[in-house]
Design a protein around this motif. Structure first.
Motif, PDB file in Angstrom:
ATOM      1  N   MET A   1       0.892  -1.183   0.053  1.00 51.02           N
ATOM      2  CA  MET A   1      -0.127  -0.002   0.069  1.00 51.02           C
ATOM      3  C   MET A   1       0.957   1.209  -0.128  1.00 51.02           C
ATOM      4  O   MET A   1       0.683   2.153  -0.759  1.00 51.02           O
ATOM      5  N   THR A   2       1.960   1.223   0.864  1.00 50.40           N
ATOM      6  CA  THR A   2       2.705   2.722   1.060  1.00 50.40           C
ATOM      7  C   THR A   2       3.714   2.873   0.102  1.00 50.40           C
ATOM      8  O   THR A   2       3.736   3.891  -0.196  1.00 50.40           O
ATOM      9  N   GLU A   3       4.243   1.707  -0.591  1.00 46.00           N
ATOM     10  CA  GLU A   3       5.357   1.871  -1.345  1.00 46.00           C
ATOM     11  C   GLU A   3       4.988   2.625  -2.598  1.00 46.00           C
ATOM     12  O   GLU A   3       5.653   3.893  -3.063  1.00 46.00           O
ATOM     13  N   PRO A   4       4.021   2.375  -3.391  1.00 44.77           N
ATOM     14  CA  PRO A   4       3.514   3.425  -4.513  1.00 44.77           C
ATOM     15  C   PRO A   4       3.157   4.774  -4.271  1.00 44.77           C
ATOM     16  O   PRO A   4       3.534   5.766  -4.954  1.00 44.77           O
ATOM     17  N   LEU A   5       2.623   5.028  -2.824  1.00 42.39           N
ATOM     18  CA  LEU A   5       2.525   6.253  -2.238  1.00 42.39           C
ATOM     19  C   LEU A   5       3.752   7.103  -2.446  1.00 42.39           C
ATOM     20  O   LEU A   5       3.869   8.213  -2.435  1.00 42.39           O
ATOM     21  N   ARG A   6       4.667   6.190  -1.680  1.00 39.79           N
ATOM     22  CA  ARG A   6       6.109   7.037  -1.549  1.00 39.79           C
ATOM     23  C   ARG A   6       6.609   7.416  -2.926  1.00 39.79           C
ATOM     24  O   ARG A   6       7.427   8.530  -3.032  1.00 39.79           O
ATOM     25  N   VAL A   7       6.517   6.451  -3.929  1.00 41.86           N
ATOM     26  CA  VAL A   7       7.141   6.648  -5.131  1.00 41.86           C
ATOM     27  C   VAL A   7       6.607   7.813  -5.866  1.00 41.86           C
ATOM     28  O   VAL A   7       6.917   8.797  -6.444  1.00 41.86           O
ATOM     29  N   ALA A   8       5.156   7.812  -5.808  1.00 42.66           N
ATOM     30  CA  ALA A   8       4.408   9.143  -6.303  1.00 42.66           C
ATOM     31  C   ALA A   8       4.896  10.145  -5.692  1.00 42.66           C
ATOM     32  O   ALA A   8       5.095  11.529  -6.491  1.00 42.66           O
ATOM     33  N   ASN A   9       5.043  10.473  -4.402  1.00 43.67           N
ATOM     34  CA  ASN A   9       5.620  11.802  -3.743  1.00 43.67           C
ATOM     35  C   ASN A   9       6.920  11.966  -4.513  1.00 43.67           C
ATOM     36  O   ASN A   9       7.339  13.051  -4.818  1.00 43.67           O
ATOM     37  N   ARG A  10       7.970  11.057  -4.754  1.00 37.27           N
ATOM     38  CA  ARG A  10       9.135  11.290  -5.152  1.00 37.27           C
ATOM     39  C   ARG A  10       8.963  11.852  -6.858  1.00 37.27           C
ATOM     40  O   ARG A  10       9.658  12.841  -7.277  1.00 37.27           O
ATOM     41  N   GLU A  11       8.109  11.218  -7.504  1.00 36.26           N
ATOM     42  CA  GLU A  11       7.740  11.802  -8.852  1.00 36.26           C
ATOM     43  C   GLU A  11       7.210  13.025  -8.696  1.00 36.26           C
ATOM     44  O   GLU A  11       7.499  13.990  -9.746  1.00 36.26           O
ATOM     45  N   LEU A  12       6.556  13.422  -7.861  1.00 33.07           N
ATOM     46  CA  LEU A  12       5.481  14.757  -7.908  1.00 33.07           C
ATOM     47  C   LEU A  12       6.566  15.722  -7.163  1.00 33.07           C
ATOM     48  O   LEU A  12       6.585  16.881  -7.342  1.00 33.07           O
ATOM     49  N   GLY A  13       7.724  15.365  -6.391  1.00 31.91           N
ATOM     50  CA  GLY A  13       8.545  16.239  -5.786  1.00 31.91           C
ATOM     51  C   GLY A  13       8.121  16.951  -4.517  1.00 31.91           C
ATOM     52  O   GLY A  13       8.547  18.070  -4.187  1.00 31.91           O
ATOM     53  N   GLY A 134      -9.585  -3.956  -3.357  1.00 29.13           N
ATOM     54  CA  GLY A 134      -8.823  -4.744  -4.125  1.00 29.13           C
ATOM     55  C   GLY A 134      -8.896  -6.277  -3.301  1.00 29.13           C
ATOM     56  O   GLY A 134      -9.380  -6.145  -2.111  1.00 29.13           O
ATOM     57  N   ALA A 135      -8.757  -7.195  -4.226  1.00 28.63           N
ATOM     58  CA  ALA A 135      -8.901  -8.474  -3.885  1.00 28.63           C
ATOM     59  C   ALA A 135      -7.821  -9.142  -2.912  1.00 28.63           C
ATOM     60  O   ALA A 135      -7.898 -10.069  -2.350  1.00 28.63           O
ATOM     61  N   GLY A 136      -6.721  -8.365  -2.804  1.00 29.89           N
ATOM     62  CA  GLY A 136      -5.597  -8.727  -1.876  1.00 29.89           C
ATOM     63  C   GLY A 136      -4.332  -9.068  -2.783  1.00 29.89           C
ATOM     64  O   GLY A 136      -4.592  -9.179  -3.937  1.00 29.89           O
ATOM     65  N   GLY A 137      -3.220  -9.378  -2.201  1.00 28.05           N
ATOM     66  CA  GLY A 137      -1.941  -9.682  -2.905  1.00 28.05           C
ATOM     67  C   GLY A 137      -1.579  -8.675  -4.102  1.00 28.05           C
ATOM     68  O   GLY A 137      -1.593  -7.416  -3.664  1.00 28.05           O
ATOM     69  N   VAL A 138      -1.230  -9.054  -5.056  1.00 30.97           N
ATOM     70  CA  VAL A 138      -0.702  -8.114  -6.126  1.00 30.97           C
ATOM     71  C   VAL A 138      -1.690  -6.819  -6.567  1.00 30.97           C
ATOM     72  O   VAL A 138      -1.345  -5.686  -6.785  1.00 30.97           O
ATOM     73  N   SER A 139      -2.973  -7.520  -6.420  1.00 30.76           N
ATOM     74  CA  SER A 139      -4.055  -6.454  -6.929  1.00 30.76           C
ATOM     75  C   SER A 139      -4.358  -5.200  -6.000  1.00 30.76           C
ATOM     76  O   SER A 139      -4.870  -4.366  -6.449  1.00 30.76           O
ATOM     77  N   THR A 140      -3.639  -5.265  -4.828  1.00 28.77           N
ATOM     78  CA  THR A 140      -3.591  -4.128  -4.091  1.00 28.77           C
ATOM     79  C   THR A 140      -2.802  -3.082  -4.735  1.00 28.77           C
ATOM     80  O   THR A 140      -3.374  -1.989  -4.593  1.00 28.77           O
ATOM     81  N   LEU A 141      -2.036  -3.514  -5.536  1.00 29.78           N
ATOM     82  CA  LEU A 141      -1.259  -2.283  -6.401  1.00 29.78           C
ATOM     83  C   LEU A 141      -2.140  -1.572  -7.307  1.00 29.78           C
ATOM     84  O   LEU A 141      -1.980  -0.487  -7.465  1.00 29.78           O
TER      85      LEU A 141
END
Length: 285
Positions: A1-13, A134-141
């Protein structure tokens, strides 16, 4: 859950996304893998989004304080999501009568049995504000990427997926789906079996429905699924039973009946033969 949000912050600056882990009373809770996590109490303020995770034994996670808080957040118009077994808490809170929740295939049968008026869908992820799931697992991404796209734009979501070396699956993909390369008659026969797990049909009836003689259906199953139609049907029913035992608190007798076994002793013997454990001893992960 949190890793994509962290990456989004990095891309947004900038820190567009932040997260606060909360529980009924706050304090340290343990994840299903044994990791200790510090949590805060349920907040009074309404956040931009609420994401419910309950992991295994969802019945225990759906506490009265959590359900009351979820209903309050819903009344106040909060964007609300759930992951995997979190759909059960949403159903208990009465939040799935109009909008659905993507649900893991293992949990689907048991949840539908407990809450027939709730909308559980066999889907990897769903994003339909004010609900997402999300159904769980990778689909959470997939669900989290949709959340990122909602609060920023699709370009940012696609860029996050690229950085995470992730390619979203084909729409409607399911891990247990029968490949398109297998003859249509076999796929149709499996669909008929799945639709009749509680009130079983004979192989002769299934063969008649797919317009094949029994011998030919047997031969096709042996060639493409490496088992007989009878054994395959039994495996589907027992797999459903195991999903229900692990994801609900229904009595073993009700689970047996819901999976096509009128006799609990016959069910217990078949279950032991398949999983090498008694149904009553196979209720936790």
């Amino acid at each position: 859950m949190t890793e994509p949000l962290r990456v989004a912050n990095r891309e947004l600056g900038r820190d567009r996304f932040g997260w606060d882990v909360v529980s009924d009373e706050g304090g340290v809770v343990s994840s299903s893998s044994g990791i200790q996590i510090e949590t805060n109490p349920l907040p009074e303020d309404v956040p931009e989004a609420v994401i419910l995770l309950s992991s295994y034994k969802p019945d225990r996670a759906a506490t009265d304080p959590t359900l009351a808080w979820l209903r309050r957040m819903d009344r106040l118009g909060c964007l609300m999501g759930c992951v995997d077994t979190g759909a059960l808490s949403f159903a208990k809170a009465g939040l799935l009568t109009v909008r659905p929740a993507a649900t893991h295939p293992e949990s689907m049968a048991g949840f539908q049995r407990q809450f027939p008026g709730s909308l559980f869908v066999d889907r990897m992820a769903d994003f339909s504000p004010p609900r997402f799931s999300g159904a769980g697992g990778v689909s959470t991404l997939d669900m989290t990427l949709a959340l990122i796209g909602h609060f920023t734009d699709e370009r940012v979501a696609r860029r996050v997926a690229e950085i995470l070396t992730y390619k979203p699956p084909i729409e409607g993909w399911r891990p247990d789906a029968i490949p398109e390369s297998i003859p249509r008659a076999v796929r149709d026969a499996v669909s008929i079996m799945d639709a009749h797990l509680s009130k079983c049909l004979s192989v002769a009836e299934i063969a008649q429905r797919v317009e094949l003689p029994i011998w030919k259906l047997n031969r096709l199953f042996q060639r493409y699924l490496h088992t007989s139609p009878t054994s395959y049907y039994v495996d589907r029913r027992l797999a459903r039973a195991r999903d229900m035992l692990k994801n609900t608190s229904l009595p073993v007798g009700e689970v047996a009946s819901d999976c096509g076994y009128d006799n609990a002793e016959v069910f217990s013997r078949a279950y032991r033969l398949r999983f090498e454990v008694a149904p009553s001893a196979d209720r936790s992960l």
